[in-house]
Design a protein around this motif. Sequence first.
Motif, PDB file in Angstrom:
ATOM      1  N   VAL A   1       0.756  -1.464   0.496  1.00  0.00           N
ATOM      2  CA  VAL A   1      -0.162   0.061   0.231  1.00  0.00           C
ATOM      3  C   VAL A   1       1.040   1.414   0.555  1.00  0.00           C
ATOM      4  N   ARG A   2       0.569   2.338  -0.788  1.00  0.00           N
ATOM      5  CA  ARG A   2       0.962   3.454  -1.253  1.00  0.00           C
ATOM      6  C   ARG A   2       1.259   4.893  -0.494  1.00  0.00           C
ATOM      7  N   ALA A   3       2.109   5.071   0.162  1.00  0.00           N
ATOM      8  CA  ALA A   3       1.920   6.595   0.495  1.00  0.00           C
ATOM      9  C   ALA A   3       2.620   7.616  -0.254  1.00  0.00           C
ATOM     10  N   ALA A   4       2.331   8.110  -1.675  1.00  0.00           N
ATOM     11  CA  ALA A   4       3.498   8.434  -2.555  1.00  0.00           C
ATOM     12  C   ALA A   4       4.418   9.396  -1.809  1.00  0.00           C
ATOM     13  N   SER A   5       5.610   9.904  -2.333  1.00  0.00           N
ATOM     14  CA  SER A   5       6.524  10.653  -1.887  1.00  0.00           C
ATOM     15  C   SER A   5       6.364  12.104  -2.224  1.00  0.00           C
ATOM     16  N   PRO A   6       5.929  12.975  -1.933  1.00  0.00           N
ATOM     17  CA  PRO A   6       5.942  14.791  -2.043  1.00  0.00           C
ATOM     18  C   PRO A   6       6.795  14.530  -3.726  1.00  0.00           C
ATOM     19  N   GLY A   7       5.805  14.981  -4.517  1.00  0.00           N
ATOM     20  CA  GLY A   7       6.601  15.124  -6.297  1.00  0.00           C
ATOM     21  C   GLY A   7       6.217  14.019  -6.898  1.00  0.00           C
TER      22      GLY A   7
ATOM     23  N   GLY B   1      16.859  12.587  -1.678  1.00  0.00           N
ATOM     24  CA  GLY B   1      17.759  14.038  -2.632  1.00  0.00           C
ATOM     25  C   GLY B   1      16.866  13.083  -3.412  1.00  0.00           C
ATOM     26  N   PHE B   2      15.991  12.231  -3.906  1.00  0.00           N
ATOM     27  CA  PHE B   2      15.944  11.636  -5.384  1.00  0.00           C
ATOM     28  C   PHE B   2      16.156  12.515  -6.503  1.00  0.00           C
ATOM     29  N   GLY B   3      15.059  13.972  -6.484  1.00  0.00           N
ATOM     30  CA  GLY B   3      15.398  14.348  -7.756  1.00  0.00           C
ATOM     31  C   GLY B   3      16.597  15.421  -7.753  1.00  0.00           C
ATOM     32  N   GLU B   4      17.613  15.475  -6.840  1.00  0.00           N
ATOM     33  CA  GLU B   4      18.740  15.485  -7.141  1.00  0.00           C
ATOM     34  C   GLU B   4      19.776  14.898  -7.969  1.00  0.00           C
ATOM     35  N   LEU B   5      19.423  12.931  -6.974  1.00  0.00           N
ATOM     36  CA  LEU B   5      20.089  12.241  -8.189  1.00  0.00           C
ATOM     37  C   LEU B   5      19.717  11.460  -9.364  1.00  0.00           C
ATOM     38  N   ARG B   6      18.181  11.672  -9.527  1.00  0.00           N
ATOM     39  CA  ARG B   6      17.458  11.457 -10.858  1.00  0.00           C
ATOM     40  C   ARG B   6      18.814  11.138 -11.703  1.00  0.00           C
TER      41      ARG B   6
ATOM     42  N   ASP C   1      10.870   6.995  -7.135  1.00  0.00           N
ATOM     43  CA  ASP C   1      12.589   6.416  -6.735  1.00  0.00           C
ATOM     44  C   ASP C   1      12.072   5.018  -7.066  1.00  0.00           C
ATOM     45  N   SER C   2      11.266   4.534  -6.113  1.00  0.00           N
ATOM     46  CA  SER C   2      11.638   2.842  -6.234  1.00  0.00           C
ATOM     47  C   SER C   2      11.579   2.067  -7.606  1.00  0.00           C
ATOM     48  N   GLU C   3      11.181   2.798  -8.491  1.00  0.00           N
ATOM     49  CA  GLU C   3      11.667   1.474 -10.204  1.00  0.00           C
ATOM     50  C   GLU C   3      12.729   2.448 -10.180  1.00  0.00           C
ATOM     51  N   HIS C   4      13.727   3.354 -10.106  1.00  0.00           N
ATOM     52  CA  HIS C   4      15.083   3.617 -10.416  1.00  0.00           C
ATOM     53  C   HIS C   4      15.787   2.575  -9.548  1.00  0.00           C
ATOM     54  N   VAL C   5      15.508   2.451  -8.520  1.00  0.00           N
ATOM     55  CA  VAL C   5      16.339   1.566  -7.035  1.00  0.00           C
ATOM     56  C   VAL C   5      16.589   0.151  -7.704  1.00  0.00           C
TER      57      VAL C   5
ATOM     58  N   GLU D   1      27.243  13.912  -4.317  1.00  0.00           N
ATOM     59  CA  GLU D   1      25.441  15.030  -4.108  1.00  0.00           C
ATOM     60  C   GLU D   1      25.564  15.887  -3.442  1.00  0.00           C
ATOM     61  N   LYS D   2      26.916  15.566  -2.194  1.00  0.00           N
ATOM     62  CA  LYS D   2      26.744  16.071  -1.090  1.00  0.00           C
ATOM     63  C   LYS D   2      24.873  16.663  -0.447  1.00  0.00           C
ATOM     64  N   VAL D   3      24.015  15.685  -0.656  1.00  0.00           N
ATOM     65  CA  VAL D   3      22.521  15.369  -0.294  1.00  0.00           C
ATOM     66  C   VAL D   3      22.609  15.104   1.176  1.00  0.00           C
ATOM     67  N   GLU D   4      22.072  15.677   1.842  1.00  0.00           N
ATOM     68  CA  GLU D   4      21.815  15.741   3.316  1.00  0.00           C
ATOM     69  C   GLU D   4      20.489  15.001   4.077  1.00  0.00           C
ATOM     70  N   ALA D   5      19.931  15.116   2.560  1.00  0.00           N
ATOM     71  CA  ALA D   5      18.463  14.009   3.377  1.00  0.00           C
ATOM     72  C   ALA D   5      18.674  12.591   3.515  1.00  0.00           C
TER      73      ALA D   5
END
Length: 284
Positions: free
Chosen positions: A88-94, A120-125, A145-149, A189-193
């Motif tokens: 069951v999904r809770a969509a990530s923002p965006g 930081g998926f948007g920055e890493l995609r 991001d999951s399908e990219h993983v 990429e220095k992503v802190e998240a």
Amino acid sequence: MCRFAMYLGPPIRLSQLVTEPSNSLIHQSYDAKERAEPLNGDGFGVAWYVPELREAPAVFKSISPAWNDANLLNLAPVTRSHCLLAHVRAASPGLAVSQGNCHPFVRGRFAFMHNGSVGGFGELRRRLRQGLSDAAYDAIAGSTDSEHVLAVVSDRWEAHAALADRPLERGQKALREAIATLEALRVEEKVEAPSYLNLAFTDGERALVSRFVSPGTEPAHSLYVARGALVVESGAGRVVPCPAEESAVFIASEPLGDREGWEAVPQNHVVAVDADRSVQTVAL
């Protein structure tokens, strides 16, 4: 950030994961116990294996909330399999709420689910996609991001073709290296998240399920494993021992009923279930 459940063992009904227990996956879709936000209403998906008919699993997905989908409620009591997945999904923002973004994702005979997020998926995609093989890149149909993983895991699986006769070892290497790749990219990429990577990967006979969070972050998302048969009585649910020849394994974001019989998976470990349903929990 989603909830999921997986089963390997003698055939059971899908409803024994999805609707019958007191803390079934449908219950977790509107009242998750171990998330700050209890709602997971951005769609659902189920997958099950019928090896005598085909190698790849069957999949049913919808953007409807799991608690309000008549088709799921009708399907679950009459669907039986030795290997079941439900999410069951809770969509990530965006990230869009669409059928293509619902889990589980399937690649050939493999099914995959994710609870969590890539920091930081948007920055890493873009960089992440640049590192993929053409086959893995072309297989991405949605925007999660999951399908990219899964694409990274798939590439690492192919990289270890020499281990074809040792599929569980091959899968562990693929999962470990995929997580390491994602973490290295996040650091570069220095992503802190942080990344939360509870990943479930199966070929219908074996399974690997990780509980991972980036270093320095506490805690990882919840994950539990239980060995035995799930008995549902008066809407509850308890795990009881079963004969070795009927061994069964449940892995879920939360216990499906009574907590007795369920063990929390240690943080930054992976649960490895072999074809004989033997279980090892090893550090990542």
